[in-house]
Design a protein around this motif. Structure first.
Motif, PDB file in Angstrom:
ATOM      1  N   GLU A 232      88.831  87.043  75.657  1.00 29.50           N
ATOM      2  CA  GLU A 232      89.727  86.951  74.603  1.00 29.50           C
ATOM      3  C   GLU A 232      90.959  86.883  75.208  1.00 29.50           C
ATOM      4  O   GLU A 232      91.384  87.432  76.071  1.00 29.50           O
ATOM      5  CB  GLU A 232      89.583  87.888  73.472  1.00 29.50           C
ATOM      6  CG  GLU A 232      90.575  87.992  72.464  1.00 29.50           C
ATOM      7  CD  GLU A 232      90.347  88.815  71.686  1.00 29.50           C
ATOM      8  OE1 GLU A 232      91.100  89.055  70.325  1.00 29.50           O
ATOM      9  OE2 GLU A 232      89.685  90.051  71.718  1.00 29.50           O
ATOM     10  N   ILE A 233      91.785  85.976  74.758  1.00 30.54           N
ATOM     11  CA  ILE A 233      93.209  85.936  75.117  1.00 30.54           C
ATOM     12  C   ILE A 233      93.925  86.769  74.081  1.00 30.54           C
ATOM     13  O   ILE A 233      93.897  86.941  73.083  1.00 30.54           O
ATOM     14  CB  ILE A 233      94.070  84.466  74.873  1.00 30.54           C
ATOM     15  CG1 ILE A 233      93.422  83.413  75.860  1.00 30.54           C
ATOM     16  CG2 ILE A 233      95.575  84.538  74.944  1.00 30.54           C
ATOM     17  CD1 ILE A 233      94.048  82.225  75.490  1.00 30.54           C
ATOM     18  N   LYS A 234      94.765  87.988  74.957  1.00 27.08           N
ATOM     19  CA  LYS A 234      95.466  88.872  74.067  1.00 27.08           C
ATOM     20  C   LYS A 234      97.125  88.788  74.607  1.00 27.08           C
ATOM     21  O   LYS A 234      97.258  88.400  75.740  1.00 27.08           O
ATOM     22  CB  LYS A 234      94.927  90.115  74.488  1.00 27.08           C
ATOM     23  CG  LYS A 234      93.497  90.549  73.876  1.00 27.08           C
ATOM     24  CD  LYS A 234      93.293  90.376  72.461  1.00 27.08           C
ATOM     25  CE  LYS A 234      94.064  91.569  71.866  1.00 27.08           C
ATOM     26  NZ  LYS A 234      94.010  91.427  70.300  1.00 27.08           N
ATOM     27  N   SER A 235      97.875  89.518  73.553  1.00 26.40           N
ATOM     28  CA  SER A 235      99.157  89.775  73.962  1.00 26.40           C
ATOM     29  C   SER A 235     100.039  88.792  74.527  1.00 26.40           C
ATOM     30  O   SER A 235     100.909  88.992  75.472  1.00 26.40           O
ATOM     31  CB  SER A 235      99.389  91.234  75.073  1.00 26.40           C
ATOM     32  OG  SER A 235      98.597  92.288  74.472  1.00 26.40           O
ATOM     33  N   MET A 236      99.983  87.512  74.024  1.00 23.83           N
ATOM     34  CA  MET A 236     100.715  86.243  74.379  1.00 23.83           C
ATOM     35  C   MET A 236     101.963  86.466  73.866  1.00 23.83           C
ATOM     36  O   MET A 236     102.114  86.606  72.517  1.00 23.83           O
ATOM     37  CB  MET A 236      99.949  85.189  73.936  1.00 23.83           C
ATOM     38  CG  MET A 236      98.819  84.568  74.572  1.00 23.83           C
ATOM     39  SD  MET A 236      99.300  84.114  76.579  1.00 23.83           S
ATOM     40  CE  MET A 236     100.306  82.693  76.282  1.00 23.83           C
TER      41      MET A 236
ATOM     42  N   HIS B  33      97.014  79.477  82.550  1.00 25.72           N
ATOM     43  CA  HIS B  33      96.720  80.196  83.575  1.00 25.72           C
ATOM     44  C   HIS B  33      95.693  80.978  83.261  1.00 25.72           C
ATOM     45  O   HIS B  33      94.627  81.419  83.843  1.00 25.72           O
ATOM     46  CB  HIS B  33      98.094  81.207  83.919  1.00 25.72           C
ATOM     47  CG  HIS B  33      97.769  81.780  85.029  1.00 25.72           C
ATOM     48  ND1 HIS B  33      97.996  81.692  86.232  1.00 25.72           N
ATOM     49  CD2 HIS B  33      97.536  83.410  85.096  1.00 25.72           C
ATOM     50  CE1 HIS B  33      97.671  82.652  87.111  1.00 25.72           C
ATOM     51  NE2 HIS B  33      97.134  83.815  86.352  1.00 25.72           N
ATOM     52  N   VAL B  34      95.705  81.612  81.960  1.00 26.10           N
ATOM     53  CA  VAL B  34      94.461  82.255  81.369  1.00 26.10           C
ATOM     54  C   VAL B  34      93.151  81.566  81.299  1.00 26.10           C
ATOM     55  O   VAL B  34      92.140  81.977  81.795  1.00 26.10           O
ATOM     56  CB  VAL B  34      94.992  83.026  80.179  1.00 26.10           C
ATOM     57  CG1 VAL B  34      93.820  83.621  79.370  1.00 26.10           C
ATOM     58  CG2 VAL B  34      95.938  83.973  80.322  1.00 26.10           C
ATOM     59  N   ILE B  35      93.290  80.547  80.937  1.00 24.21           N
ATOM     60  CA  ILE B  35      92.132  79.642  80.648  1.00 24.21           C
ATOM     61  C   ILE B  35      91.438  79.229  81.990  1.00 24.21           C
ATOM     62  O   ILE B  35      90.274  79.418  82.457  1.00 24.21           O
ATOM     63  CB  ILE B  35      92.447  77.974  80.280  1.00 24.21           C
ATOM     64  CG1 ILE B  35      92.695  78.339  78.736  1.00 24.21           C
ATOM     65  CG2 ILE B  35      91.468  77.095  80.222  1.00 24.21           C
ATOM     66  CD1 ILE B  35      93.253  76.997  77.869  1.00 24.21           C
ATOM     67  N   GLU B  36      92.474  78.866  83.153  1.00 26.85           N
ATOM     68  CA  GLU B  36      91.818  79.026  84.369  1.00 26.85           C
ATOM     69  C   GLU B  36      91.244  79.982  85.112  1.00 26.85           C
ATOM     70  O   GLU B  36      90.266  79.953  85.746  1.00 26.85           O
ATOM     71  CB  GLU B  36      93.135  78.459  85.307  1.00 26.85           C
ATOM     72  CG  GLU B  36      93.474  76.862  85.236  1.00 26.85           C
ATOM     73  CD  GLU B  36      94.590  76.361  85.877  1.00 26.85           C
ATOM     74  OE1 GLU B  36      95.278  77.277  86.413  1.00 26.85           O
ATOM     75  OE2 GLU B  36      95.013  75.356  85.574  1.00 26.85           O
ATOM     76  N   LEU B  37      91.914  81.196  84.979  1.00 26.09           N
ATOM     77  CA  LEU B  37      91.069  82.464  85.350  1.00 26.09           C
ATOM     78  C   LEU B  37      89.651  82.664  84.681  1.00 26.09           C
ATOM     79  O   LEU B  37      88.909  82.820  85.431  1.00 26.09           O
ATOM     80  CB  LEU B  37      92.063  83.643  84.981  1.00 26.09           C
ATOM     81  CG  LEU B  37      91.481  85.106  85.510  1.00 26.09           C
ATOM     82  CD1 LEU B  37      91.626  85.332  86.994  1.00 26.09           C
ATOM     83  CD2 LEU B  37      92.348  85.893  84.920  1.00 26.09           C
ATOM     84  N   ALA B  38      89.810  82.557  83.208  1.00 28.87           N
ATOM     85  CA  ALA B  38      88.629  82.576  82.459  1.00 28.87           C
ATOM     86  C   ALA B  38      87.490  81.733  83.214  1.00 28.87           C
ATOM     87  O   ALA B  38      86.165  82.030  83.474  1.00 28.87           O
ATOM     88  CB  ALA B  38      88.755  82.331  81.165  1.00 28.87           C
ATOM     89  N   ALA B  39      87.725  80.338  83.392  1.00 25.94           N
ATOM     90  CA  ALA B  39      86.824  79.563  83.956  1.00 25.94           C
ATOM     91  C   ALA B  39      86.343  80.021  85.548  1.00 25.94           C
ATOM     92  O   ALA B  39      85.269  79.824  85.480  1.00 25.94           O
ATOM     93  CB  ALA B  39      87.414  77.872  84.122  1.00 25.94           C
TER      94      ALA B  39
ATOM     95  N   LYS C  40      91.116  89.436  77.956  1.00 25.31           N
ATOM     96  CA  LYS C  40      90.108  90.414  77.876  1.00 25.31           C
ATOM     97  C   LYS C  40      88.914  89.930  77.808  1.00 25.31           C
ATOM     98  O   LYS C  40      88.410  89.140  77.289  1.00 25.31           O
ATOM     99  CB  LYS C  40      90.568  91.205  76.350  1.00 25.31           C
ATOM    100  CG  LYS C  40      89.654  92.403  75.990  1.00 25.31           C
ATOM    101  CD  LYS C  40      89.939  92.822  74.642  1.00 25.31           C
ATOM    102  CE  LYS C  40      88.924  94.144  74.424  1.00 25.31           C
ATOM    103  NZ  LYS C  40      89.123  94.352  72.953  1.00 25.31           N
ATOM    104  N   SER C  41      87.885  90.605  78.955  1.00 28.82           N
ATOM    105  CA  SER C  41      86.482  90.594  78.853  1.00 28.82           C
ATOM    106  C   SER C  41      86.042  90.992  77.648  1.00 28.82           C
ATOM    107  O   SER C  41      86.070  92.352  77.434  1.00 28.82           O
ATOM    108  CB  SER C  41      86.117  90.834  80.192  1.00 28.82           C
ATOM    109  OG  SER C  41      84.576  90.790  80.509  1.00 28.82           O
TER     110      SER C  41
END
Length: 161
Positions: free
Chosen positions: A75-79, A97-103, A67-68
């Motif tokens: 923010e990481i959501k719905s894991m 995956h989420v960390i890499e996308l955020a970066a 979530k932007s």
């Protein structure tokens, strides 16, 4: 773990809806009313959300979302990992995956909220293994005995000459 893929998917897909309903039911059993911060289907389809599913062939293994919050915070959501897929590295791969996308989106601060109860210790341990530390509540979260907020500072990308 090899053998499964992670891709952007619609959270309204039937098997995802079923897993999200199981996730919400579990969160409601563990956390008291007013302290379940999982997003509903409408919220998961908002433009600020990128929703992912992990699958092996057609079998749904787990879900997660980014979530932007603003230009440099997310923010990481719905894991959630399906019960049958736990212990197979699905959660770890989804978090990575989420960390890499955020970066890749130049996010500098990545936060999350999870429970403080003993049932959430595996989740907190997973996040700590990626470098997340406990932090003060952010956005609409509050100080309370049921929530643990965590954050990870992402490195500033190297500028190319």
């Amino acid at each position: 773990m090899a053998g499964f893929t992670i891709a952007v998917e619609d959270p309204r897909t039937a098997d995802i809806v079923e897993l999200l309903e199981a996730h919400l039911a579990l969160m409601r059993r563990i956390s008291p009313p007013g302290h379940v911060h999982a997003l509903d289907l409408d919220a998961l389809t908002a433009p600020s959300i990128t929703f992912f599913a992990a699958r092996r062939d057609d079998a749904l293994l787990g879900v997660g979302a980014l979530k932007s919050l603003d230009r440099t915070r997310a923010e990481i959501k719905s894991m959630h990992t399906a019960a049958a897929a736990r212990g197979q590295g699905v959660g770890r791969r989804l978090v990575r995956h989420v960390i890499e996308l955020a970066a890749g989106r130049d996010v500098r601060w990545l936060g999350l909220e999870t429970g403080s109860q003993p049932e959430f210790e595996p989740a907190r341990a997973l996040y700590r293994s990626f470098g997340f530390d406990e932090c003060e509540p952010f956005d609409s979260y509050t100080v309370n005995p049921y929530s643990t907020c965590m954050a990870l500072r992402l490195p500033t990308p190297l500028t190319k000459p």
